[in-house]
Each structure stands twice: as structure tokens, then as C-alpha cells.
Design a protein around this motif. Structure first.
Motif, mmCIF file in Angstrom:
data_model
loop_
_atom_site.group_PDB
_atom_site.id
_atom_site.type_symbol
_atom_site.label_atom_id
_atom_site.label_comp_id
_atom_site.label_asym_id
_atom_site.label_seq_id
_atom_site.Cartn_x
_atom_site.Cartn_y
_atom_site.Cartn_z
ATOM 1 N N ILE A 3 -11.566 23.288 -33.051
ATOM 2 C CA ILE A 3 -12.066 23.014 -34.154
ATOM 3 C C ILE A 3 -13.585 22.346 -34.078
ATOM 4 O O ILE A 3 -14.409 22.356 -34.529
ATOM 5 C CB ILE A 3 -11.131 22.441 -35.211
ATOM 6 N N LYS A 4 -13.381 21.415 -33.145
ATOM 7 C CA LYS A 4 -14.694 20.446 -32.800
ATOM 8 C C LYS A 4 -15.689 21.359 -32.213
ATOM 9 O O LYS A 4 -16.891 21.163 -32.292
ATOM 10 C CB LYS A 4 -14.351 19.485 -31.647
ATOM 11 N N ASN A 5 -15.287 22.380 -31.261
ATOM 12 C CA ASN A 5 -16.417 23.442 -30.511
ATOM 13 C C ASN A 5 -16.977 24.130 -31.717
ATOM 14 O O ASN A 5 -18.341 24.302 -31.873
ATOM 15 C CB ASN A 5 -15.666 24.065 -29.622
ATOM 16 N N ILE A 6 -16.155 24.617 -32.726
ATOM 17 C CA ILE A 6 -16.798 25.409 -33.770
ATOM 18 C C ILE A 6 -17.591 24.573 -34.632
ATOM 19 O O ILE A 6 -18.583 25.294 -34.922
ATOM 20 C CB ILE A 6 -15.590 26.053 -34.749
ATOM 21 N N VAL A 7 -17.352 23.398 -35.106
ATOM 22 C CA VAL A 7 -18.068 22.633 -35.797
ATOM 23 C C VAL A 7 -19.503 22.296 -35.080
ATOM 24 O O VAL A 7 -20.606 22.466 -35.720
ATOM 25 C CB VAL A 7 -17.423 21.298 -36.335
ATOM 26 N N LYS A 8 -19.401 21.837 -34.019
ATOM 27 C CA LYS A 8 -20.581 21.443 -33.029
ATOM 28 C C LYS A 8 -21.532 22.745 -33.026
ATOM 29 O O LYS A 8 -22.595 22.541 -33.278
ATOM 30 C CB LYS A 8 -20.067 21.098 -31.642
ATOM 31 N N TYR A 67 -21.736 25.457 -35.034
ATOM 32 C CA TYR A 67 -22.073 25.620 -36.451
ATOM 33 C C TYR A 67 -23.329 24.775 -36.832
ATOM 34 O O TYR A 67 -24.298 25.028 -37.264
ATOM 35 C CB TYR A 67 -20.965 25.540 -37.453
ATOM 36 N N LEU A 68 -23.376 23.561 -36.467
ATOM 37 C CA LEU A 68 -24.375 22.521 -36.818
ATOM 38 C C LEU A 68 -25.483 22.649 -35.958
ATOM 39 O O LEU A 68 -26.884 22.385 -36.571
ATOM 40 C CB LEU A 68 -23.981 21.135 -36.525
ATOM 41 N N GLU A 96 -27.282 25.736 -37.287
ATOM 42 C CA GLU A 96 -27.772 25.428 -38.894
ATOM 43 C C GLU A 96 -28.873 24.588 -39.089
ATOM 44 O O GLU A 96 -29.085 23.932 -39.882
ATOM 45 C CB GLU A 96 -26.349 25.061 -39.605
#
Length: 79
Positions: free
Chosen positions: A7-12, A14-15, A18
Motif C-alpha cells: 500500500i505504501k508503494n502504491i501511494v508513493k 501515485y503521488l 500525480e
């Protein structure tokens, strides 16, 4: 890889993808701007130039690339 790390990797990622705008540099041409590290020149109809700013062919310019890369704004001419 555990769920928390995934989850941390996905959010990182994504940001990072973006980013709402980016600062880029290029060379002003007669009808386009050749942005560094981009294969094709950007036509002037995709570039916003502040009123009163004078740019000559061959000048290096600093541009703000809007989200998605479809519009650019000239921030200034470099000397």
C-alpha cells in the motif's frame, strides 16, 4: 511483500505520477519551443506567454508544464 508495504508503494508511486505541474526548460523557435528531453517541439498554440514578454528565436526559456503536459506557461527568458 506484506500488505502494508504494498500500500505504501502504491501511494508513493501515485503521488509521484500525480504532479500538478513541472518546471521545464527549452529553446524558443519561430513557431514552437523545443523543450529539453522531449522528442517533439511544442507548438506556440499550446504555450501561454505573459503580456509584454519579448522572446527572440534562440532564447532559452523557463516554462511551467501544466498537469498532463497539454499546456505550458512561459515564466521567463534565461540569459
Amino acid at each position: 511483500m506484506d500488505l502494508n508495504t504494498a500500500i505504501k508503494n502504491i501511494v508513493k508511486e501515485y503521488l509521484q505520477n500525480e504532479a500538478l505541474c513541472d518546471l521545464v526548460y527549452g529553446t524558443w523557435g519561430g513557431s514552437s519551443v523545443k523543450v529539453d528531453n522531449k522528442p517533439l517541439p511544442i507548438p506556440l498554440d499550446m504555450i501561454d506567454v505573459p503580456k509584454g514578454l519579448t522572446v527572440s528565436i534562440g532564447n532559452r526559456v523557463m516554462l511551467m508544464q501544466k498537469h498532463g503536459g497539454q499546456r505550458y506557461g512561459v515564466l521567463g527568458v534565461l540569459e
